[in-house]
Design a protein around this motif. Structure first.
Motif, PDB file in Angstrom:
ATOM      1  N   HIS A 133       4.232  -3.747   2.073  1.00 27.44           N
ATOM      2  CA  HIS A 133       4.568  -3.027   0.842  1.00 27.44           C
ATOM      3  C   HIS A 133       5.979  -2.443   0.886  1.00 27.44           C
ATOM      4  O   HIS A 133       6.690  -2.459  -0.124  1.00 27.44           O
ATOM      5  N   ILE A 134       6.404  -1.930   2.042  1.00 29.47           N
ATOM      6  CA  ILE A 134       7.725  -1.309   2.119  1.00 29.47           C
ATOM      7  C   ILE A 134       8.819  -2.320   2.458  1.00 29.47           C
ATOM      8  O   ILE A 134       9.982  -1.944   2.630  1.00 29.47           O
ATOM      9  N   GLY A 135       8.435  -3.605   2.539  1.00 28.62           N
ATOM     10  CA  GLY A 135       9.435  -4.656   2.679  1.00 28.62           C
ATOM     11  C   GLY A 135       9.947  -4.898   4.079  1.00 28.62           C
ATOM     12  O   GLY A 135      11.032  -5.478   4.244  1.00 28.62           O
ATOM     13  N   MET A 156       0.849  -1.184   0.000  1.00 29.08           N
ATOM     14  CA  MET A 156       0.000   0.000   0.000  1.00 29.08           C
ATOM     15  C   MET A 156       0.890   1.242   0.000  1.00 29.08           C
ATOM     16  O   MET A 156       1.766   1.383   0.845  1.00 29.08           O
ATOM     17  N   PHE A 157       0.652   2.132  -0.961  1.00 29.84           N
ATOM     18  CA  PHE A 157       1.456   3.336  -1.103  1.00 29.84           C
ATOM     19  C   PHE A 157       1.190   4.305   0.047  1.00 29.84           C
ATOM     20  O   PHE A 157       0.143   4.246   0.701  1.00 29.84           O
ATOM     21  N   ALA A 158       2.127   5.211   0.269  1.00 29.72           N
ATOM     22  CA  ALA A 158       2.063   6.097   1.428  1.00 29.72           C
ATOM     23  C   ALA A 158       0.802   6.957   1.413  1.00 29.72           C
ATOM     24  O   ALA A 158       0.138   7.118   2.443  1.00 29.72           O
ATOM     25  N   GLY A 159       0.467   7.527   0.248  1.00 31.45           N
ATOM     26  CA  GLY A 159      -0.717   8.370   0.171  1.00 31.45           C
ATOM     27  C   GLY A 159      -1.993   7.604   0.468  1.00 31.45           C
ATOM     28  O   GLY A 159      -2.882   8.092   1.175  1.00 31.45           O
ATOM     29  N   ARG A 160      -2.092   6.401  -0.069  1.00 28.20           N
ATOM     30  CA  ARG A 160      -3.271   5.578   0.188  1.00 28.20           C
ATOM     31  C   ARG A 160      -3.329   5.153   1.655  1.00 28.20           C
ATOM     32  O   ARG A 160      -4.411   5.089   2.254  1.00 28.20           O
ATOM     33  N   VAL A 198       3.905   6.541  17.072  1.00 29.10           N
ATOM     34  CA  VAL A 198       5.205   6.838  16.457  1.00 29.10           C
ATOM     35  C   VAL A 198       5.472   5.897  15.287  1.00 29.10           C
ATOM     36  O   VAL A 198       5.903   6.326  14.206  1.00 29.10           O
ATOM     37  N   PHE A 199       5.216   4.603  15.476  1.00 29.95           N
ATOM     38  CA  PHE A 199       5.508   3.644  14.411  1.00 29.95           C
ATOM     39  C   PHE A 199       4.588   3.848  13.214  1.00 29.95           C
ATOM     40  O   PHE A 199       5.051   3.809  12.058  1.00 29.95           O
ATOM     41  N   CYS A 200       3.297   4.045  13.450  1.00 30.08           N
ATOM     42  CA  CYS A 200       2.365   4.253  12.337  1.00 30.08           C
ATOM     43  C   CYS A 200       2.687   5.542  11.575  1.00 30.08           C
ATOM     44  O   CYS A 200       2.514   5.606  10.359  1.00 30.08           O
ATOM     45  N   THR A 201       3.142   6.552  12.290  1.00 27.60           N
ATOM     46  CA  THR A 201       3.566   7.788  11.624  1.00 27.60           C
ATOM     47  C   THR A 201       4.807   7.546  10.776  1.00 27.60           C
ATOM     48  O   THR A 201       4.926   8.054   9.654  1.00 27.60           O
ATOM     49  N   TYR A 202       5.731   6.750  11.303  1.00 26.34           N
ATOM     50  CA  TYR A 202       6.985   6.483  10.589  1.00 26.34           C
ATOM     51  C   TYR A 202       6.756   5.742   9.279  1.00 26.34           C
ATOM     52  O   TYR A 202       7.319   6.119   8.246  1.00 26.34           O
ATOM     53  N   ILE A 203       5.943   4.702   9.303  1.00 28.67           N
ATOM     54  CA  ILE A 203       5.764   3.921   8.076  1.00 28.67           C
ATOM     55  C   ILE A 203       4.926   4.670   7.044  1.00 28.67           C
ATOM     56  O   ILE A 203       4.829   4.232   5.901  1.00 28.67           O
ATOM     57  N   GLY A 204       4.336   5.797   7.448  1.00 31.26           N
ATOM     58  CA  GLY A 204       3.643   6.630   6.469  1.00 31.26           C
ATOM     59  C   GLY A 204       4.572   7.477   5.621  1.00 31.26           C
ATOM     60  O   GLY A 204       4.116   8.143   4.682  1.00 31.26           O
TER      61      GLY A 204
END
Length: 249
Positions: free
Chosen positions: A77-79, A1-5, A128-134
């Motif tokens: 998605h980001i591996g 899933m892409f960052a914007g989505r 913090v983690f959810c913000t980071y992976i965005g």
């Protein structure tokens, strides 16, 4: 899933949660007022029970499901390793009751001091983690967890501590496995070991000072990992004038 989505769906989940936590009671009131059930004594009870006891919790489950699904999809998605999904699941389970307490601030039933007293350390870890992976890693934003091994070790160790302290401080993690497996003895065993684990993790202090220290390390290390490629590029540019002509590649 892409960052914007990912960001879009997280905002949708937040909107769903806020609607059911702060506005759904008005919907219940309007439904009762327009249903004419008040004409018959006691006939409004089943309607109110259905609205507040069934539909409202379903809204919370929908918001929670969206958050977990899109977070897992983003991690894939980001591996990043699937172990981070277990990390998110543990933190989410430990901090799930807290957002419901925040809804009471809207009604004036809680103040800032009460909110801070009931704040589980797992909640800021999760935020913090959810913000980071965005972060948009797809657009040349570097690799997740950064290019340096020591930084990745610091992130993983602090995350491991956050997950373990969440397991130790959340009673639900003790009774849930026993209930799911129909093994009450397992729940008793886990409940017995939880205080011992918390004592070991806090070095006997039984407070959250070390947990918040781990949170600070986790946050700073994640932030530093975002600037890893830029620091490497800056170092390469600074070193270029001093490199021998034959050493350039």
């Amino acid at each position: 899933m892409f960052a914007g989505r990912y960001l879009w769906w997280m905002l949708i989940a937040l909107a769903v949660f806020l609607f059911f936590a702060m506005s759904f009671d008005y919907v219940t009131w309007a439904t009762v007022a327009t249903s004419s059930c008040a004409r018959v004594a006691g006939s409004c009870g089943p309607l109110i029970l259905m609205m507040t006891g069934t539909i409202k919790p379903i809204g919370y489950y929908i918001a929670s499901g969206i958050i977990l699904v899109v977070t897992f999809a983003r991690i894939h998605h980001i591996g990043m390793s699937w172990l981070w999904c277990f990390f998110v699941l543990i933190l989410f389970g430990a901090s799930a009751p807290f957002p419901l307490l925040l809804a009471n601030v809207w009604t004036g039933q809680m103040n800032a001091e009460m909110v801070m007293e009931n704040l589980p350390v797992a909640f800021p870890f999760l935020v913090v983690f959810c913000t980071y992976i965005g972060w948009s890693f797809e657009d040349g934003g570097g690799r997740p967890l950064g290019p340096w091994r020591w930084l990745r070790v610091a992130i993983r160790l602090s995350a491991l501590y956050g997950a373990m302290i969440a397991l130790a401080q959340t009673p639900a993690f003790a009774w849930m496995p026993g209930r799911l497996l129909d093994m009450p003895a397992l729940s008793v065993l886990l409940a017995t070991w939880q205080p011992k684990l918390e004592t070991a993790l806090t070095l006997g202090a039984l407070d959250d000072r070390l947990a918040y220290l781990a949170l600070a390390v986790f946050s700073v290390a994640l932030a530093a990992s975002l600037f890893g490629p830029r620091i490497e590029d800056l170092r390469a540019r600074l070193m270029t004038p001093f490199m021998l002509k034959g050493s350039r590649r």
